[in-house]
Design a protein around this motif. Structure first.
Motif, PDB file in Angstrom:
ATOM      1  N   SER A  14       6.763  81.333  23.942  1.00  0.00           N
ATOM      2  CA  SER A  14       5.912  82.268  23.198  1.00  0.00           C
ATOM      3  C   SER A  14       5.280  81.602  21.979  1.00  0.00           C
ATOM      4  N   LEU A  15       5.886  80.523  21.483  1.00  0.00           N
ATOM      5  CA  LEU A  15       5.300  79.778  20.374  1.00  0.00           C
ATOM      6  C   LEU A  15       4.119  78.929  20.820  1.00  0.00           C
ATOM      7  N   CYS A  16       4.067  78.602  22.088  1.00  0.00           N
ATOM      8  CA  CYS A  16       3.067  77.677  22.630  1.00  0.00           C
ATOM      9  C   CYS A  16       1.937  78.386  23.359  1.00  0.00           C
ATOM     10  N   ALA A  17       2.225  79.556  23.944  1.00  0.00           N
ATOM     11  CA  ALA A  17       1.284  80.226  24.836  1.00  0.00           C
ATOM     12  C   ALA A  17      -0.049  80.586  24.192  1.00  0.00           C
ATOM     13  N   PRO A  18      -0.114  80.999  22.912  1.00  0.00           N
ATOM     14  CA  PRO A  18      -1.432  81.361  22.357  1.00  0.00           C
ATOM     15  C   PRO A  18      -2.451  80.237  22.459  1.00  0.00           C
ATOM     16  N   CYS A  19      -2.018  78.994  22.363  1.00  0.00           N
ATOM     17  CA  CYS A  19      -2.945  77.862  22.426  1.00  0.00           C
ATOM     18  C   CYS A  19      -2.947  77.215  23.807  1.00  0.00           C
ATOM     19  N   HIS A  20      -1.774  76.919  24.338  1.00  0.00           N
ATOM     20  CA  HIS A  20      -1.676  76.182  25.600  1.00  0.00           C
ATOM     21  C   HIS A  20      -1.697  77.084  26.828  1.00  0.00           C
ATOM     22  N   GLY A  21      -1.663  78.402  26.641  1.00  0.00           N
ATOM     23  CA  GLY A  21      -1.728  79.314  27.772  1.00  0.00           C
ATOM     24  C   GLY A  21      -0.359  79.693  28.295  1.00  0.00           C
ATOM     25  N   GLU A  22      -0.338  80.722  29.117  1.00  0.00           N
ATOM     26  CA  GLU A  22       0.936  81.255  29.614  1.00  0.00           C
ATOM     27  C   GLU A  22       1.690  80.239  30.454  1.00  0.00           C
ATOM     28  N   THR A  23       0.977  79.296  31.094  1.00  0.00           N
ATOM     29  CA  THR A  23       1.646  78.300  31.934  1.00  0.00           C
ATOM     30  C   THR A  23       1.441  76.872  31.435  1.00  0.00           C
ATOM     31  N   GLY A  24       0.722  76.688  30.315  1.00  0.00           N
ATOM     32  CA  GLY A  24       0.516  75.347  29.777  1.00  0.00           C
ATOM     33  C   GLY A  24      -0.750  74.674  30.250  1.00  0.00           C
ATOM     34  N   ALA A  25      -1.683  75.443  30.817  1.00  0.00           N
ATOM     35  CA  ALA A  25      -2.906  74.854  31.360  1.00  0.00           C
ATOM     36  C   ALA A  25      -3.981  74.638  30.300  1.00  0.00           C
ATOM     37  N   GLY A  26      -3.661  74.851  29.019  1.00  0.00           N
ATOM     38  CA  GLY A  26      -4.642  74.664  27.960  1.00  0.00           C
ATOM     39  C   GLY A  26      -5.649  75.780  27.877  1.00  0.00           C
ATOM     40  N   ASP A  27      -5.325  76.962  28.398  1.00  0.00           N
ATOM     41  CA  ASP A  27      -6.271  78.073  28.470  1.00  0.00           C
ATOM     42  C   ASP A  27      -5.779  79.293  27.709  1.00  0.00           C
ATOM     43  N   GLY A  28      -5.075  79.083  26.600  1.00  0.00           N
ATOM     44  CA  GLY A  28      -4.596  80.199  25.801  1.00  0.00           C
ATOM     45  C   GLY A  28      -5.727  80.979  25.161  1.00  0.00           C
ATOM     46  N   PRO A  29      -5.465  82.206  24.741  1.00  0.00           N
ATOM     47  CA  PRO A  29      -6.529  83.034  24.145  1.00  0.00           C
ATOM     48  C   PRO A  29      -7.099  82.476  22.853  1.00  0.00           C
ATOM     49  N   ALA A  30      -6.404  81.521  22.213  1.00  0.00           N
ATOM     50  CA  ALA A  30      -6.876  80.999  20.931  1.00  0.00           C
ATOM     51  C   ALA A  30      -7.744  79.758  21.053  1.00  0.00           C
ATOM     52  N   VAL A  31      -8.048  79.300  22.279  1.00  0.00           N
ATOM     53  CA  VAL A  31      -8.705  77.996  22.420  1.00  0.00           C
ATOM     54  C   VAL A  31     -10.030  77.916  21.671  1.00  0.00           C
ATOM     55  N   ASP A  32     -10.772  79.017  21.598  1.00  0.00           N
ATOM     56  CA  ASP A  32     -12.080  78.957  20.960  1.00  0.00           C
ATOM     57  C   ASP A  32     -12.001  78.922  19.442  1.00  0.00           C
ATOM     58  N   LEU A  33     -10.798  79.057  18.888  1.00  0.00           N
ATOM     59  CA  LEU A  33     -10.622  78.970  17.438  1.00  0.00           C
ATOM     60  C   LEU A  33     -10.043  77.629  17.017  1.00  0.00           C
ATOM     61  N   LEU A  34      -9.901  76.705  17.953  1.00  0.00           N
ATOM     62  CA  LEU A  34      -9.202  75.456  17.664  1.00  0.00           C
ATOM     63  C   LEU A  34     -10.089  74.257  17.963  1.00  0.00           C
ATOM     64  N   TRP A  35      -9.952  73.227  17.125  1.00  0.00           N
ATOM     65  CA  TRP A  35     -10.568  71.931  17.410  1.00  0.00           C
ATOM     66  C   TRP A  35      -9.723  70.852  16.770  1.00  0.00           C
TER      67      TRP A  35
END
Length: 609
Positions: free
Chosen positions: A36-57
Motif C-alpha cells: 500500500s506504500l508503493c501502489a500509488p506510484c508503482h501501481g497495484e501490481t508494480g507495473a508503473g501505472d499508479g494513479p499518481a504517475v502524472d504528478l511525478l517526474w
C-alpha cells in the motif's frame, strides 16, 4: 508505522526460493500488506501505472519489465528501499522492519520478467551492500583536476563540460519508454543513487541499466571520475521535486476518477434501485451521514462557489463541479448541486458500491447492499484527484493545489500515515481540516524565548513548528497564518509596536496567468523562526506573541472585490453570505504573553478554548 506493518511476513521471499531450479512462478504472488506504500506510484501490481504517475517526474518504473537503474538483485532492491532515491518522489523507507522490506523485495523479484534482468556488470563492481569507502582526501580531490580530460572524453557529451546536464547529446537521449532522459545537474541536484564516494563508485561501476550510461570498467578511471564530481558538488543540495520536460503527455491512469461528471447509475437489472441522495444513504449509514453533514465536503458547493456561477461560462462551471459537485445529476439541479461532495461521488460507480476494506457498517446485510472492498479508499491517493492540481497548470514549478505531493515528499508517506489517519479517524466523515480549530492546534506549535532589552530596544524570538500536518502549513494558496508580536501597556496593545509575518503562499492573477509573489509555508516536520527587534515603548509592560490562521484569507479578499463591482441581486446575496462565512472562520491558534521587566514571573499562557 512499525506497529502497523511489523506483522507483514516475508512469505514472498520464501515462496520464490522454494521453487525448483530457480524457476519463476507463472504469476506473481499477492502483494504484501506494505505494498500500500508503493501502489500509488508503482501501481497495484508494480507495473508503473499508479494513479499518481502524472504528478511525478521522473515517473515510476515498471518493476516487472524495465531495467532498474540501481540493480534488480535483492541486495540492490533492499538498498533502494532503505535509502530511497533523492531528488525523486521515492522516499527512504528506513524505518520499515526487516521482514517487511524482505516481503517487498520478494514481491518485486517474483514479478520480474527474466528479460528485464540487467546485463552482466564488470566483476570489479562493488557489491550493493559493500562497506563505504573513505571520503576522498585533499590530494585525491586535487588529482580530480587532472581527470578533467577523462571527464571531457567520457562524460561531457551527455552531462556537459561542467556536469550541469547540458551536454550536446543530452536533448536527444531517451529512457526505456522513449521519453526524454532524466539528466541531473551533478553539481547541485540530489543524486538518486547517493552522493558519497562509495555511491558514485557503485554508480560508475554499474552504469544505469535502461539508459545510455554504460559501466566504467577501469577502477582507476572510476575513482578519478568520482573525485571529479565530488570536487564540484554543492555541499548541501536541497532535495526538491522536478517538473517534467515540455511535451510530456499525461497518462490518465486514475481509473476511479477518470470520468467527470460521474455518470449516474440508472436502473439496475435486478434488485432495489441505487439512490444517490445522501438522505437515502443515512438509513443504513447513520453515523457516516451525520458526520458528513458537518463536513466541508457537504459545503463544497457553498455560496462562494455558486456566486461565481451566475452568468459564468459552462466550461468553467464544469471544471469546478468536477470536484465540488462531481455527480452527473448535480449539474443541472441547484438543490442537488448545493449538496457538494456526496456519498455517491466517492462510493458509487455504475451499479457497484465501493468502500474501504474492513467490517461493513451496513445495518441491513440484504441482497444488493454489498460493498466491494477497495484498498485505495484507505490510501492518500484516493484524495489526490481533488487535492492536487495537474502539473501542467503549475505556478513557479508547483501547482497551486499540491497537497498530495507535499504529503508524498514528507516523512508521513514512508511512515505509513495516510490522509485518512488524521482526517477520517475511525471512518468518520467529518473530514476536519484548516477550518477546524482543534485540528489546526494539533498541527502546529508556537515556541518563544524570553524577551531581552538592550540599548532601548527589545528583542524577541518566536518559532512556529509544523508538528502534525502531513503537508505544508498551510497547504494551498487560499489560507494564511499570521505570526504577530507586539508590546502591551497597562491598557492593552501599543499599536505602533506591532510587527507581523505571513506564513502562506502569496499569488495573484494578472489577467492572463497566476504569479507567485512569495511562499513562506512550513513543510511537514520543519519550522520557521522570526526575530522581533524594535524600540521599547516606555509604557510597555509585557510582550505578546500570537499565531492566527485565516482559512479563507484569499477568498475573503476575492469576495470583497466582487462585492465592490456590479453584480446581479442573486450573485450579491451569494457573495455576501460567503464573505460572512469567511470572516467567521479565523482561528486563534495560540498566544503567549511575557513580562518585559521586573521580577519576571512565569509567563502567562493560555490555549484558546
Amino acid at each position: 508505522m512499525s506497529g502497523r506493518l511489523r506483522a507483514v511476513p516475508a512469505l514472498c521471499v520464501l515462496a520464490l526460493t522454494a521453487l525448483p531450479g530457480g524457476a519463476r512462478p507463472s504469476s506473481p504472488p499477492p502483494p504484501p500488506a506494505a505494498w500500500s506504500l508503493c501502489a500509488p506510484c508503482h501501481g497495484e501490481t508494480g507495473a508503473g501505472d499508479g494513479p499518481a504517475v502524472d504528478l511525478l517526474w521522473p515517473r515510476p518504473r515498471d518493476l516487472h519489465r524495465a531495467s532498474l537503474k540501481f540493480g534488480a538483485d535483492p541486495a540492490s532492491l533492499r538498498r533502494t528501499l532503505r535509502r530511497g532515491l533523492p531528488g525523486t518522489a521515492m522516499p527512504a523507507f528506513d524505518g520499515l522492519p526487516d521482514e517487511t522490506v524482505a516481503a517487498l523485495v520478494g514481491y518485486i523479484t517474483a514479478g520480474r520478467s527474466p528479460s528485464a534482468a540487467p546485463a552482466p556488470v564488470d566483476p570489479g563492481r562493488p557489491p550493493a551492500d559493500a562497506p563505504a569507502e573513505s571520503q576522498p582526501s585533499e590530494s585525491q580531490l586535487a588529482e580530480s583536476r587532472s581527470a578533467d580530460a577523462l571527464w571531457q572524453a567520457r562524460c561531457a557529451a551527455c552531462h556537459g563540460p561542467d556536469g550541469a546536464g547540458d551536454g550536446p547529446l543530452a536533448k536527444g537521449l531517451t529512457d526505456h519508454d522513449g521519453r526524454p532522459a532524466d539528466l541531473y545537474d551533478l553539481r547541485r541536484a540530489p543524486l538518486k543513487g547517493g552522493a558519497t564516494l562509495d555511491d558514485l563508485l557503485r554508480t560508475l561501476a554499474h552504469g544505469r541499466p535502461g539508459t545510455a550510461m554504460a559501466p566504467v570498467a577501469d577502477p582507476a578511471e572510476r575513482r578519478a571520475l568520482a573525485a571529479w564530481v565530488l570536487d564540484r558538488r554543492d555541499p548541501d543540495p536541497r532535495p526538491r521535486w522536478r517538473m517534467p520536460p515540455p511535451g510530456i503527455a499525461a497518462q490518465a491512469r486514475d481509473r476511479h476518477w477518470a470520468v467527470r461528471p460521474l455518470p449516474d447509475p440508472g436502473p439496475r437489472p435486478a434488485g432495489p434501485p441505487l439512490a444517490t441522495a445522501p438522505s437515502a444513504c443515512a438509513v443504513c449509514h447513520p453515523h457516516q451521514h451525520q458526520t458528513w453533514s458537518q463536513s466541508r465536503h457537504a459545503a463544497a458547493a457553498g455560496p462562494g462557489l455558486l456566486g461565481q456561477y451566475h452568468g459564468a461560462d459552462p466550461a468553467f462551471i464544469g471544471r469546478c463541479n468536477a470536484c465540488h459537485a462531481p455527480a452527473a445529476h448535480q449539474q443541472a439541479d441547484r438543490e442537488a448541486l448545493a449538496r457538494g461532495v456526496t456519498c455517491a461521488g466517492c462510493h458509487l460507480r455504475a451499479h457497484r458500491k465501493l468502500g474501504p476494506p474492513g467490517p461493513s457498517s451496513v445495518r441491513i446485510p440484504a441482497p444488493g447492499m454489498a460493498v466491494e472492498p477497495t484498498p485505495r479508499f484507505a490510501r492518500s491517493d484516493f484524495c489526490m484527484p481533488c487535492h492536487n492540481l495537474p502539473l501542467d497548470v503549475a505556478v513557479a514549478g508547483r501547482p497551486l493545489l499540491d497537497t498530495w505531493r507535499e504529503w508524498a515528499a514528507s516523512p508521513y508517506l514512508p511512515a505509513g500515515v495516510q490522509c485518512q489517519h488524521c482526517h477520517m479517524p475511525d471512518g468518520a466523515h467529518r473530514v476536519p481540516g484548516a477550518h477546524d480549530a482543534e485540528m489546526v492546534r494539533r498541527a502546529v506549535r508556537l515556541e518563544v524565548e524570553r524577551p531581552t532589552v538592550a540599548d532601548g530596544r527589545i528583542e524577541q524570538w518566536a518559532r512556529v513548528y509544523n508538528v502534525g500536518a502531513g503537508h505544508h502549513f498551510p497547504t494551498t494558496a487560499t489560507p494564511r497564518a499570521v505570526l504577530r508580536i507586539r508590546q502591551l501597556g497597562p491598557d492593552g496593545p501599543l499599536p505602533a509596536t506591532a510587527e507581523s509575518w505571513a506564513i502562506g503562499r502569496t499569488v495573484h492573477h494578472d489577467g492572463e496567468r497566476w504569479i507567485e509573489e512569495a511562499d513562506t509555508r512550513i513543510p511537514a516536520g520543519e519550522r520557521r523562526a522570526r526575530r522581533y527587534h524594535r524600540p521599547l515603548d516606555p509604557a510597555a509592560e509585557r510582550i505578546e506573541v500570537s499565531l492566527h490562521l485565516f482559512p479563507d484569507w484569499f477568498y475573503a479578499r476575492f469576495y470583497r472585490a466582487r462585492l465592490a463591482a456590479e453584480l446581479s441581486p442573486a450573485a450579491r446575496v451569494d457573495f455576501e453570505a460567503a464573505l460572512a462565512d469567511a470572516e467567521r472562520s479565523v482561528i486563534l491558534v495560540d498566544y503567549v504573553r511575557l513580562p518585559i521587566s521586573g521580577a519576571r514571573p512565569p509567563p502567562s499562557r493560555r490555549r484558546p478554548l
